[in-house]
Write a protein that holds these residues in place. Structure first.
Motif, PDB file in Angstrom:
ATOM      1  N   ASP A 376       0.870  -1.186   0.000  1.00 14.41           N
ATOM      2  CA  ASP A 376       0.000   0.000   0.000  1.00 14.41           C
ATOM      3  C   ASP A 376       0.900   1.227   0.000  1.00 14.41           C
ATOM      4  N   ALA A 377       1.011   1.865  -1.157  1.00 18.56           N
ATOM      5  CA  ALA A 377       1.989   2.954  -1.330  1.00 18.56           C
ATOM      6  C   ALA A 377       1.644   4.173  -0.490  1.00 18.56           C
ATOM      7  N   ASN A 378       2.702   4.881  -0.055  1.00 16.63           N
ATOM      8  CA  ASN A 378       2.525   6.094   0.746  1.00 16.63           C
ATOM      9  C   ASN A 378       1.908   7.220  -0.068  1.00 16.63           C
ATOM     10  N   ALA A 379       1.065   8.000   0.598  1.00 17.42           N
ATOM     11  CA  ALA A 379       0.423   9.144  -0.049  1.00 17.42           C
ATOM     12  C   ALA A 379       1.457  10.163  -0.527  1.00 17.42           C
ATOM     13  N   GLU A 380       2.535  10.367   0.266  1.00 18.15           N
ATOM     14  CA  GLU A 380       3.569  11.319  -0.112  1.00 18.15           C
ATOM     15  C   GLU A 380       4.237  10.909  -1.432  1.00 18.15           C
ATOM     16  N   TYR A 381       4.455   9.607  -1.586  1.00 18.14           N
ATOM     17  CA  TYR A 381       5.086   9.100  -2.810  1.00 18.14           C
ATOM     18  C   TYR A 381       4.166   9.310  -4.015  1.00 18.14           C
ATOM     19  N   LEU A 382       2.895   9.022  -3.827  1.00 19.04           N
ATOM     20  CA  LEU A 382       1.934   9.222  -4.915  1.00 19.04           C
ATOM     21  C   LEU A 382       1.838  10.688  -5.307  1.00 19.04           C
ATOM     22  N   ALA A 383       1.910  11.567  -4.339  1.00 22.71           N
ATOM     23  CA  ALA A 383       1.844  13.001  -4.638  1.00 22.71           C
ATOM     24  C   ALA A 383       3.029  13.437  -5.500  1.00 22.71           C
ATOM     25  N   SER A 384       4.216  12.914  -5.186  1.00 25.50           N
ATOM     26  CA  SER A 384       5.393  13.282  -5.981  1.00 25.50           C
ATOM     27  C   SER A 384       5.273  12.745  -7.403  1.00 25.50           C
ATOM     28  N   ILE A 385       4.696  11.564  -7.549  1.00 28.65           N
ATOM     29  CA  ILE A 385       4.503  10.989  -8.886  1.00 28.65           C
ATOM     30  C   ILE A 385       3.467  11.784  -9.668  1.00 28.65           C
ATOM     31  N   ARG A 386       2.376  12.153  -9.003  1.00 32.62           N
ATOM     32  CA  ARG A 386       1.358  12.986  -9.669  1.00 32.62           C
ATOM     33  C   ARG A 386       1.983  14.240 -10.247  1.00 32.62           C
ATOM     34  N   LYS A 387       2.828  14.886  -9.444  1.00 30.54           N
ATOM     35  CA  LYS A 387       3.443  16.137  -9.885  1.00 30.54           C
ATOM     36  C   LYS A 387       4.329  15.923 -11.108  1.00 30.54           C
ATOM     37  N   MET A 388       5.181  14.893 -11.062  1.00 32.21           N
ATOM     38  CA  MET A 388       6.109  14.710 -12.180  1.00 32.21           C
ATOM     39  C   MET A 388       5.362  14.369 -13.464  1.00 32.21           C
ATOM     40  N   LEU A 389       4.279  13.599 -13.379  1.00 31.19           N
ATOM     41  CA  LEU A 389       3.532  13.242 -14.582  1.00 31.19           C
ATOM     42  C   LEU A 389       2.704  14.411 -15.100  1.00 31.19           C
ATOM     43  N   ASP A 390       2.090  15.156 -14.193  1.00 24.65           N
ATOM     44  CA  ASP A 390       1.315  16.330 -14.606  1.00 24.65           C
ATOM     45  C   ASP A 390       2.216  17.387 -15.243  1.00 24.65           C
ATOM     46  N   ASP A 391       3.402  17.578 -14.664  1.00 17.98           N
ATOM     47  CA  ASP A 391       4.331  18.563 -15.209  1.00 17.98           C
ATOM     48  C   ASP A 391       4.767  18.214 -16.626  1.00 17.98           C
ATOM     49  N   ARG A 392       4.836  16.911 -16.927  1.00 16.28           N
ATOM     50  CA  ARG A 392       5.299  16.465 -18.250  1.00 16.28           C
ATOM     51  C   ARG A 392       4.143  16.034 -19.155  1.00 16.28           C
ATOM     52  N   LYS A 393       2.908  16.274 -18.680  1.00 19.81           N
ATOM     53  CA  LYS A 393       1.699  16.014 -19.478  1.00 19.81           C
ATOM     54  C   LYS A 393       1.596  14.543 -19.933  1.00 19.81           C
ATOM     55  N   ILE A 394       1.814  13.650 -18.994  1.00 23.66           N
ATOM     56  CA  ILE A 394       1.648  12.215 -19.240  1.00 23.66           C
ATOM     57  C   ILE A 394       0.246  11.806 -18.799  1.00 23.66           C
ATOM     58  N   ALA A 395      -0.466  11.074 -19.643  1.00 22.72           N
ATOM     59  CA  ALA A 395      -1.811  10.607 -19.299  1.00 22.72           C
ATOM     60  C   ALA A 395      -1.713   9.441 -18.322  1.00 22.72           C
ATOM     61  N   TYR A 396      -2.441   9.549 -17.206  1.00 26.08           N
ATOM     62  CA  TYR A 396      -2.445   8.463 -16.226  1.00 26.08           C
ATOM     63  C   TYR A 396      -3.789   8.418 -15.521  1.00 26.08           C
ATOM     64  N   GLN A 397      -4.044   7.316 -14.847  1.00 22.56           N
ATOM     65  CA  GLN A 397      -5.282   7.097 -14.114  1.00 22.56           C
ATOM     66  C   GLN A 397      -4.986   6.206 -12.909  1.00 22.56           C
ATOM     67  N   THR A 398      -5.937   6.124 -11.981  1.00 26.11           N
ATOM     68  CA  THR A 398      -5.798   5.219 -10.841  1.00 26.11           C
ATOM     69  C   THR A 398      -6.926   4.196 -10.883  1.00 26.11           C
ATOM     70  N   ALA A 399      -6.676   3.039 -10.277  1.00 26.16           N
ATOM     71  CA  ALA A 399      -7.684   1.982 -10.350  1.00 26.16           C
ATOM     72  C   ALA A 399      -7.478   0.951  -9.253  1.00 26.16           C
ATOM     73  N   GLU A 400      -8.491   0.137  -9.068  1.00 20.20           N
ATOM     74  CA  GLU A 400      -8.416  -1.078  -8.264  1.00 20.20           C
ATOM     75  C   GLU A 400      -8.733  -2.263  -9.178  1.00 20.20           C
ATOM     76  N   LEU A 401      -8.399  -3.465  -8.710  1.00 23.55           N
ATOM     77  CA  LEU A 401      -8.629  -4.657  -9.519  1.00 23.55           C
ATOM     78  C   LEU A 401     -10.012  -5.227  -9.218  1.00 23.55           C
ATOM     79  N   GLY A 402     -11.041  -4.551  -9.756  1.00 22.24           N
ATOM     80  CA  GLY A 402     -12.410  -5.009  -9.564  1.00 22.24           C
ATOM     81  C   GLY A 402     -13.009  -4.577  -8.241  1.00 22.24           C
ATOM     82  N   LYS A 403     -14.237  -5.026  -7.984  1.00 23.22           N
ATOM     83  CA  LYS A 403     -14.924  -4.695  -6.737  1.00 23.22           C
ATOM     84  C   LYS A 403     -14.199  -5.307  -5.544  1.00 23.22           C
ATOM     85  N   VAL A 404     -14.409  -4.710  -4.379  1.00 18.12           N
ATOM     86  CA  VAL A 404     -13.662  -5.074  -3.180  1.00 18.12           C
ATOM     87  C   VAL A 404     -13.760  -6.559  -2.861  1.00 18.12           C
ATOM     88  N   ASP A 405     -14.941  -7.125  -2.881  1.00 19.14           N
ATOM     89  CA  ASP A 405     -15.116  -8.526  -2.496  1.00 19.14           C
ATOM     90  C   ASP A 405     -15.029  -9.487  -3.678  1.00 19.14           C
TER      91      ASP A 405
END
Length: 461
Positions: A376-405
């Motif tokens: 379970d990745a740290n929120a701080e790490y995800l924030a740094s990744i969001r910034k680097m991808l947004d700054d370079r205009k890379i298309a990305y999304q977040t997801a889970e592998l299907g419904k919880v159960d």
């Protein structure tokens, strides 16, 4: 939070580059249907980009410095690549890690038998498959046969149109009434996944005449005796090449895209990026589909040992330096995610699903039912990744592998997190995951390659 579709934003120049990359990707899939083939192809690409074999440099007593590019092979089924940066290795590396094994059928050690006038090869399936998907398909055999004297025979049968293909037979619908009432996981049993291998009997031979004829063919064409199966690694995979899919040619259908789509894009990014401050690393590993076990899986000490050799060649090795390097590193666990499939919408939670054409997919956590077995990745790490991808205009999304159960799955991320490094799962969305033929979006392949390159350049910014 709606993510935009990357196709809407491409210029003609970008579309040309996108199609070029995806053509190269299809070739990679076609030439790398096994782990050994992937490693062989990746080494050729790396050497063309100036990478050298670390083992040879160690044997020659060479010292390494910033800017040097090296690779290390583990049992011909695992590959580590490094481009040494300007900062000390103790400061950590930017790591991309993908796996190159895929679900398939493996021949057993004593596979050949005859029954009812047919010769068969007995198999044991590898990884998570729906067994019924593997019947009546044209199949090819890839792998190696190692003789007692150490000679290695490379085997590929069924890819050339002039060669025969193979299949697992199925019961005709007219006689399958009772079988059709079984649950899907029992319609075809594991012991029924045997390969139809021949049907011509040897003349003037009564017992096992078809098997004996097959053995004569193997001896004539491949210099192979029956006992050579004991020291063989032969994998049965779908025959034929990856193809463009859809009337708009927007997708790719092919075998083994979990996880070779991330292996290819990670490797391409690694080979394209130059002159980084921190050392960059690309890992292509085996055995992920069965728990990352064995000497070529991520749970082994192979990567750690390789890194120790690397640091020794730089004159910086110590146990503490090695531990600091691993702890300070940042990683993208490059593995695929499940694409939203409207045909089976009940299995997905639409707000947290991955969609074709919306770029690389981040899974903050994987695991199953309560995040069991997850990194379970740290929120701080995800924030740094969001910034680097947004700054370079890379298309990305977040997801889970299907419904919880319903959903669940794992990657190598939790293994690398044991070192204390920052790591998150990030890859390409796939339809038909673990089926003989999987589908990805060309746009997602392109965005993943660009995104991985940005990570290697900016992971520590």
């Amino acid at each position: 939070m709606e993510r935009s579709n990357a196709w809407k934003n491409y210029t003609k120049k970008e579309l040309k580059e996108l199609n070029k990359i995806n053509k190269e990707y299809r070739q990679f899939l076609n030439e790398g249907k096994t782990e050994r083939e992937c490693v062989k192809k990746a080494i050729a690409m790396a050497e063309d980009a100036g990478y050298q074999d670390l083992a040879k440099l160690v044997a020659a007593g060479k010292k390494l410095k910033a800017g040097d590019k090296v690779y290390s092979v583990g049992m011909k089924k695992m590959l580590s690549l490094f481009q040494i940066g300007k900062k000390p290795l103790e400061d950590g590396m930017a790591i991309l890690g993908a796996h190159i094994d895929s679900p398939r059928l493996d021949l057993k050690q004593n596979p050949l038998y005859e029954e009812g006038g047919f010769a068969y090869l007995d198999t044991h399936y590898y990884g998570g498959i729906k067994k019924y998907q593997w019947v009546t398909l044209p199949l090819a055999i890839h792998g190696v046969v190692v003789k007692k004297d150490g000679a290695v025979l490379d085997v590929t049968i069924g890819e050339d149109e002039a060669e025969p293909v193979f299949c697992v037979t199925d019961l005709l619908i007219h006689l399958a009434g009772e079988r059709m009432e079984k649950k899907a996981d029992k319609v075809i049993e594991g012991e029924e996944l045997d390969i139809l291998f021949g049907s011509i009997p040897l003349k003037d031979d009564e017992k096992d005449a078809v098997k004996r004829n097959v053995l004569e063919i193997l001896k004539e064409k491949y210099e192979m005796e029956e006992e050579d199966f004991l020291s063989a690694e032969l994998e049965v995979v779908p025959a034929g090449g990856a193809r463009e899919s859809g009337i708009d040619a927007s997708m790719i259908m092919g075998y083994g895209q979990d996880d070779r789509v991330c292996a290819f894009t990670s490797l391409k990014a690694m080979l394209d990026v130059e002159g980084t401050e921190h050392t960059t690393c690309c890992l292509l590993v085996d055995k992920e589909e069965i728990g990352s076990v064995g000497a070529t899986g991520m749970r082994s000490k192979t990567f750690e040992n390789t890194l120790a050799e690397l640091m020794n060649c730089m004159g910086t090795y110590s146990d503490l330096a090695l531990r600091r390097c691993l702890s300070n590193s940042r990683m993208l666990s490059s593995d695929v995610s499940a694409a939203y499939d409207p045909t089976f919408k009940a299995a997905y939670e639409p707000k947290n699903a991955a969609y074709f054409g919306k770029g690389m997919v981040f899974n903050k956590y994987t695991g199953s039912r309560g995040k069991s077995g997850s990194n379970d990745a740290n929120a701080e790490y995800l924030a740094s990744i969001r910034k680097m991808l947004d700054d370079r205009k890379i298309a990305y999304q977040t997801a889970e592998l299907g419904k919880v159960d319903i959903g669940g799955g794992g990657t190598i991320a939790y293994i690398m997190a044991l070192y204390g490094m920052e790591v998150v799962d990030c890859g390409v969305a796939v339809l038909n995951m673990h089926a003989p033929w999987e589908i990805v979006s060309k746009a997602d392949v392109y965005e993943a390659m660009k995104g991985y390159a940005v990570f290697l350049e900016d992971a520590f910014c």
